[in-house]
Scaffold this motif. Sequence first.
Motif, PDB file in Angstrom:
ATOM      1  N   GLY A 192       6.796  11.007  -0.453  1.00 58.90           N
ATOM      2  CA  GLY A 192       7.106   9.652  -0.006  1.00 58.90           C
ATOM      3  C   GLY A 192       8.540   9.499   0.459  1.00 58.90           C
ATOM      4  N   VAL A 193       9.473  10.109  -0.252  1.00 57.46           N
ATOM      5  CA  VAL A 193      10.881  10.006   0.125  1.00 57.46           C
ATOM      6  C   VAL A 193      11.130  10.695   1.466  1.00 57.46           C
ATOM      7  CG1 VAL A 193      13.170  10.930  -0.466  1.00 57.46           C
ATOM      8  CG2 VAL A 193      11.872   9.612  -2.157  1.00 57.46           C
ATOM      9  N   GLU A 194      10.479  11.823   1.707  1.00 54.06           N
ATOM     10  CA  GLU A 194      10.661  12.500   3.000  1.00 54.06           C
ATOM     11  C   GLU A 194      10.203  11.610   4.152  1.00 54.06           C
ATOM     12  OE1 GLU A 194      12.358  15.378   3.421  1.00 54.06           O
ATOM     13  OE2 GLU A 194      12.690  15.105   1.277  1.00 54.06           O
TER      14      GLU A 194
ATOM     15  N   ASP B 148       3.896   6.119   6.759  1.00 54.81           N
ATOM     16  CA  ASP B 148       2.745   6.705   6.092  1.00 54.81           C
ATOM     17  C   ASP B 148       3.231   7.709   5.058  1.00 54.81           C
ATOM     18  OD1 ASP B 148       0.410   7.872   5.261  1.00 54.81           O
ATOM     19  OD2 ASP B 148      -0.153   8.692   7.217  1.00 54.81           O
ATOM     20  N   LEU B 149       3.339   7.252   3.813  1.00 56.45           N
ATOM     21  CA  LEU B 149       3.886   8.101   2.758  1.00 56.45           C
ATOM     22  C   LEU B 149       2.926   9.206   2.322  1.00 56.45           C
ATOM     23  CD1 LEU B 149       5.989   5.818   2.750  1.00 56.45           C
ATOM     24  CD2 LEU B 149       6.110   6.033   0.268  1.00 56.45           C
ATOM     25  N   SER B 150       1.740   9.240   2.911  1.00 57.91           N
ATOM     26  CA  SER B 150       0.822  10.336   2.615  1.00 57.91           C
ATOM     27  C   SER B 150       0.996  11.507   3.585  1.00 57.91           C
ATOM     28  CB  SER B 150      -0.630   9.843   2.689  1.00 57.91           C
ATOM     29  OG  SER B 150      -0.984   9.477   4.013  1.00 57.91           O
ATOM     30  N   ARG B 151       1.762  11.296   4.669  1.00 58.74           N
ATOM     31  CA  ARG B 151       1.946  12.363   5.657  1.00 58.74           C
ATOM     32  C   ARG B 151       3.013  13.357   5.175  1.00 58.74           C
ATOM     33  NH1 ARG B 151       3.424  10.770  11.192  1.00 58.74           N
ATOM     34  NH2 ARG B 151       3.581   8.533  10.771  1.00 58.74           N
ATOM     35  N   SER B 152       3.008  14.541   5.787  1.00 59.56           N
ATOM     36  CA  SER B 152       4.086  15.498   5.570  1.00 59.56           C
ATOM     37  C   SER B 152       5.131  15.294   6.664  1.00 59.56           C
ATOM     38  CB  SER B 152       3.561  16.934   5.621  1.00 59.56           C
ATOM     39  OG  SER B 152       4.647  17.843   5.595  1.00 59.56           O
ATOM     40  N   ALA B 153       6.311  14.862   6.270  1.00 58.63           N
ATOM     41  CA  ALA B 153       7.398  14.632   7.237  1.00 58.63           C
ATOM     42  C   ALA B 153       8.375  15.791   7.263  1.00 58.63           C
ATOM     43  CB  ALA B 153       8.121  13.331   6.895  1.00 58.63           C
ATOM     44  N   THR B 154       7.937  16.935   6.778  1.00 57.98           N
ATOM     45  CA  THR B 154       8.789  18.119   6.777  1.00 57.98           C
ATOM     46  C   THR B 154       9.313  18.404   8.180  1.00 57.98           C
ATOM     47  OG1 THR B 154       7.517  19.077   4.966  1.00 57.98           O
ATOM     48  CG2 THR B 154       8.881  20.578   6.254  1.00 57.98           C
ATOM     49  N   GLY B 155      10.597  18.721   8.264  1.00 54.96           N
ATOM     50  CA  GLY B 155      11.204  19.025   9.551  1.00 54.96           C
ATOM     51  C   GLY B 155      11.912  17.854  10.195  1.00 54.96           C
TER      52      GLY B 155
ATOM     53  N   ALA C 293       0.831  -1.213   0.000  1.00 53.61           N
ATOM     54  CA  ALA C 293       0.000   0.000   0.000  1.00 53.61           C
ATOM     55  C   ALA C 293       0.863   1.260   0.000  1.00 53.61           C
ATOM     56  CB  ALA C 293      -0.934  -0.012   1.213  1.00 53.61           C
ATOM     57  N   GLN C 294       1.934   1.250   0.773  1.00 53.69           N
ATOM     58  CA  GLN C 294       2.841   2.397   0.809  1.00 53.69           C
ATOM     59  C   GLN C 294       3.624   2.526  -0.491  1.00 53.69           C
ATOM     60  OE1 GLN C 294       2.731   4.710   3.259  1.00 53.69           O
ATOM     61  NE2 GLN C 294       1.013   3.438   3.961  1.00 53.69           N
TER      62      GLN C 294
END
Length: 397
Positions: free
Chosen positions: A265-267, A322-329, A253-254
């Motif tokens: 996704g990479v972040e 969760d590749l749909s999340r924002s992992a900024t920071g 799924a990911q």
Amino acid sequence: MSDGQTAQSLETDRPTPFDPPLALRRRPPLSRLAYPDGHLGWVSTGYAETRAILADPRFSTRRELLHQPVGGERATERPTPAEPGIFPHMDPPEHTRFRRLLAHHFGPRRVAGLMPAIRRHTAEALDGMASGGSADLLTAFAMPIPALVICEMLGVPVEDRQRVQAATAVMNNLDSRPDQVATAVMTITGTVRDVLARPVDPAEGGLLAHAAATGELSDEELTNLGMVLLATGHLPTSSMLALGAFALLTDPAQRALLAADPERGVEELLRYLSVLQFDVRRTALVDVEIGGQVIAAGETVVLALPVANRDPGRFPCPDALDLSRSATGHLAFGHGVHQCLGQHLARAELRVALTALFARFPDLRLAVPAAEVPTRDRSAVYGVDRLPVTWGAGRHR
């Protein structure tokens, strides 16, 4: 101890290939750490504490001030000051001089110009895999792409790639003996000297030729600078490519989400897998209060980036990929003036290579149970030792 904490050694046992050591995660955000050489320092596992230390100029990266938290004989020997050109172990203003010289070579515009080379090396690796129905994804795919790109950037011949890769692995293995590390360093510096000795037009040569043409660096600085860039310019990305593919192979799924938005996704993969596990360290130059604790002058702090990037106070449901999340920071590349110089290049390589891999081999799967994939637990850069994969034979030629 005045803070009342009992110092413990650094926990390294991981519960799964993708999760940081459980005992380390159970520590307070900033806790006492017993080092192999008898030093009493700290380990930072909280996101806010780790980020604050990384940004604080009162903490030093000078090698002679740092203590090693894991390893054998290397961890009990006191290190010497960094040789000229080893800029990651320098503080400003010495560190600033080298970063200024290198910054535009690794900036977004330069990386955009490298995209054809990244795509070419990725396609070549995938073409090599396509002739069979199985492969070790680490050696066939994850290792050659970043190594060939950094070698091309520096002007290092392709035939030297495997020798450089082997030497880098020795340097990052915290259980390597000092004599083994010295031999590995000589291997890489010898390669750099050979490159610098060749007559090359700076307008057509690689980064090292450009750096030499400025006249700003001595021969020793140039050699050591090249060694640093070669030794650090491919292993973290290779580890992330293999470990990221491994994680996605266990979660279809990911994998689909990566294709939909590779940048996002990479972040998330960088946050979730954070491969720099033991070697991001700082030593306090003066007494510093962080998170209610006083880190005394001379005390070393290990910054546990994989744990800080799982801090639920910063990332909700941090143990979920969760590749749909924002992992900024996230802190996978560090933070502050020592933030990874090659982060834009690494991101580009990860986006291109991972999306191309699953587009070319949509039925790619593990050839062994996930529990049997060997991992590099004792390396400063975490990753897998092998990643056996298979796919439908003859379908991707």
